[in-house]
Design an enzyme around this catalytic site. Structure first.
Site, mmCIF file in Angstrom:
data_model
loop_
_atom_site.group_PDB
_atom_site.id
_atom_site.type_symbol
_atom_site.label_atom_id
_atom_site.label_comp_id
_atom_site.label_asym_id
_atom_site.label_seq_id
_atom_site.Cartn_x
_atom_site.Cartn_y
_atom_site.Cartn_z
ATOM 1 C CG ASP A 1 -0.420 -0.368 2.690
ATOM 2 O OD1 ASP A 1 1.045 -0.244 2.641
ATOM 3 O OD2 ASP A 1 -0.879 -0.674 3.434
ATOM 4 C CG ASP B 1 -8.191 -0.965 12.124
ATOM 5 O OD1 ASP B 1 -7.344 -1.583 11.944
ATOM 6 O OD2 ASP B 1 -8.747 0.230 11.562
ATOM 7 C CG HIS C 1 -5.496 -2.033 9.019
ATOM 8 N ND1 HIS C 1 -5.586 -0.874 9.294
ATOM 9 C CD2 HIS C 1 -4.276 -2.434 9.168
ATOM 10 C CE1 HIS C 1 -4.430 -0.224 9.664
ATOM 11 N NE2 HIS C 1 -3.533 -1.148 9.568
ATOM 12 C CD GLU D 1 -8.365 1.117 8.162
ATOM 13 O OE1 GLU D 1 -8.591 0.067 9.000
ATOM 14 O OE2 GLU D 1 -7.565 2.369 8.471
HETATM 15 P P1 PGA Z 1 2.492 -1.234 12.697
HETATM 16 O O1 PGA Z 1 1.217 -1.096 11.560
HETATM 17 O O2 PGA Z 1 3.415 -2.181 12.212
HETATM 18 O O3 PGA Z 1 3.027 0.344 12.636
HETATM 19 O O4 PGA Z 1 1.707 -1.422 13.978
HETATM 20 C C1 PGA Z 1 0.628 -2.322 11.417
HETATM 21 C C2 PGA Z 1 -0.341 -1.925 10.344
HETATM 22 O O5 PGA Z 1 -1.057 -0.924 10.303
HETATM 23 O O6 PGA Z 1 -0.556 -2.794 9.514
#
Ligand code: PGA
Length: 239
Positions: free
Chosen positions: A67, A133, A135, A140
């Site tokens: 992404d 959350d 995702h 999302e």
């Molecule tokens: P993070 O994010 O590795 O910074 O915790 C993970 C994500 O949002 O997929």
């Protein structure tokens, strides 16, 4: 789903690194799917070290990132282009033309990105983090999950989580381009990493292992024929 609970972040990074190193040694022209965020930094450090020690070679590797934010130029220090350059690409012999990110427009936007992955032979291993959350990539939680690569609005909780990397919450982009759930599920292997207490709720839904929910996108990985979840004890809720 194969679940591995590690003592800490370092062990999680090493276990994941060993899987990628084995894949690259077995198939030097592997197609790898990369993730950004704080979670895979230790894994990339492991890969850089393995490269410096001559154990792996990136010259025939092709990469597809999950992404990218919409609205940040590639040289912005919070863009995922910049992140990958800093943490991995500038430190190994990966040819520039082998690197792919989903785009807002043009050949690598939307289903064009999915086609580029297919044309490259499909992703051998997709690395994934998990959002608080639930995702994966920037898919999302919601009533519907997009199957194909496309644009997503980020949820307030994600914007809040990512604000730690920016000077203020207002600077965090609110939209992103991301692989879709179908894009992710077509990878031959999923390697999902999570560490720390903040990921406990999402991880527990995967560890329960008996349902999928669009409200916790990572649960879709439970239906993947070759998915591994590697977490530390805090994310697993062991301590
Ligand atoms: P993070 O994010 O590795 O910074 O915790 C993970 C994500 O949002 O997929």
């Amino acid at each position: 789903m194969k679940i591995t609970v590690c003592k800490d972040y370092d062990e999680m990074s090493r276990r994941a690194g060993e899987i990628i190193v084995r894949q690259m040694q077995k198939k030097p022209d592997s197609v790898l799917g990369f993730a950004t965020g704080s979670t895979p930094i230790g894994l990339y450090q492991y890969l850089v070290k393995a490269y410096e020690e001559g154990k792996i070679d990136f010259s025939k590797i092709t990469t597809f990132n999950l992404d990218e934010y919409i609205g940040l130029p590639p040289d912005h220090e919070q863009s995922y282009h910049y992140f990958m350059e800093e943490n991995l690409f500038s430190k190994v012999n990966l040819p520039k033309e082998a690197i792919h990110f989903p785009a807002v427009e043009g050949e690598l936007s939307g289903k064009g990105y999915d086609k580029a992955i297919e044309d490259a032979g499909g992703i051998d291993i997709q690395i994934l983090g998990i959002g608080r959350d639930g995702h994966m990539a920037f898919v999302e939680p919601g009533e519907k999950l997009s199957i194909f690569t496309g644009k997503y609005d980020l949820l307030p909780s994600t914007i809040e989580d990512n604000a730690r990397f920016f000077k203020s919450r207002e600077e965090v982009p609110t939209k992103a381009v991301t692989m879709g759930m179908g894009t992710i599920m077509r990878a031959r292997k999923l390697l999902i990493l999570a560490n720390g207490e903040a990921k406990r709720d999402a991880v527990s839904q995967v560890m329960e292992g008996d349902h999928v929910s669009t409200l916790c996108p990572v649960t879709f990985a439970l239906m993947h024929p070759d998915a591994s979840l590697i977490v530390d004890e805090e994310a697993a809720g062991y301590r």
